[in-house]
Design an enzyme around this catalytic site. Structure first.
Site, short mmCIF file in Angstrom:
data_model
loop_
_atom_site.label_atom_id
_atom_site.label_comp_id
_atom_site.label_asym_id
_atom_site.label_seq_id
_atom_site.Cartn_x
_atom_site.Cartn_y
_atom_site.Cartn_z
N CYS A 1 0.87 -1.19 0.00
CA CYS A 1 0.00 0.00 0.00
C CYS A 1 0.90 1.23 0.00
CB CYS A 1 -0.98 -0.02 1.18
SG CYS A 1 -0.21 0.02 2.81
N ARG B 1 -3.21 -0.59 5.52
CA ARG B 1 -3.83 -1.68 4.76
C ARG B 1 -2.93 -2.90 4.55
NH1 ARG B 1 -5.26 2.20 -0.13
NH2 ARG B 1 -3.30 3.06 0.66
N SER B 2 -1.71 -2.68 4.05
CA SER B 2 -0.88 -3.85 3.74
C SER B 2 -0.43 -4.65 4.97
CB SER B 2 0.30 -3.50 2.83
OG SER B 2 1.15 -2.54 3.41
N ASP C 1 -8.09 4.00 1.26
CA ASP C 1 -7.11 4.35 2.27
C ASP C 1 -7.85 4.82 3.53
OD1 ASP C 1 -5.14 5.44 3.82
OD2 ASP C 1 -4.22 6.59 2.20
P1 4NP Z 1 -1.70 2.87 4.10
O1 4NP Z 1 -2.31 4.23 4.68
O2 4NP Z 1 -1.19 3.17 2.70
O3 4NP Z 1 -2.87 1.94 4.09
O4 4NP Z 1 -0.62 2.45 5.05
C1 4NP Z 1 -1.57 5.41 4.77
C2 4NP Z 1 -0.73 5.59 5.84
C3 4NP Z 1 -0.02 6.78 5.97
C4 4NP Z 1 -0.17 7.77 5.03
C5 4NP Z 1 -1.02 7.58 3.95
C6 4NP Z 1 -1.70 6.38 3.82
N1 4NP Z 1 0.53 9.01 5.18
O5 4NP Z 1 0.32 9.90 4.36
O6 4NP Z 1 1.33 9.14 6.12
#
Ligand code: 4NP
Length: 150
Positions: free
Chosen positions: A9, A15-16, A122
């Site tokens: 992700c 998610r991942s 997300d």
């Molecule tokens: P992920 O979610 O891709 O499912 O781990 C996110 C986690 C952090 C951020 C964006 C998406 N961020 O911008 O820090």
């Protein structure tokens, strides 16, 4: 030789890590290795988001030991299947592929199930509901993947 599956992700904290923990819980660890990574490096070395840890715990899974890492080009040679959560992850990962064989390893996670949506949203900027929702869709996809791998 183990089949190796990588879940990807953006941040590798929401998610991942769930996808890694859920799929690993459904397969024989002697024959399948599951890992996860993020396309961005914002959280490298950190554990998963508390909300992902909490929803996993609710369903009996411990993902708190996982450590965030960034996706690297070497992952194409290491892994047999690379599942991404959304189209943005897809283009980020696919753009690093050196050839068609590597590119063909990359698939949207939800392409494994008929849920009426193609992307795992997300949940980072939402509330706990988002994590429950994401857990359920990842669980369905991992059930389908595990059936193929086991
Ligand atoms: P992920 O979610 O891709 O499912 O781990 C996110 C986690 C952090 C951020 C964006 C998406 N961020 O911008 O820090």
């Amino acid at each position: 030789m183990k089949t190796k599956v990588l879940m990807v992700c953006l941040g590798n904290i929401c998610r991942s890590p769930l996808a890694e923990g859920i799929l690993q819980s459904k397969v024989d660890p002697d024959s399948v290795f599951v890992d996860s990574a993020g396309t961005a490096g914002y959280h490298v070395g950190n554990p998963p988001d508390k909300r992902s840890i909490a929803v996993a715990h609710k369903y009996g899974l411990n993902i708190g030991h996982q450590k965030c890492r960034k996706f690297s080009e070497q992952d194409f040679s290491e892994f047999d299947h690379i599942y991404v959560m959304d189209r943005s992850n897809f283009s980020d990962v696919a753009s690093l592929a050196k050839n068609q064989e590597e590119a063909s390893k990359v698939k949207l996670l939800l392409s494994e199930v008929e849920l009426g949506i193609r992307e795992v949203p997300d949940p980072y900027y939402g509330g706990h509901d988002g994590f429950e929702n994401v857990y359920q869709m990842i669980d369905r996809a991992c059930e389908a993947i595990a059936k193929k791998l086991n």
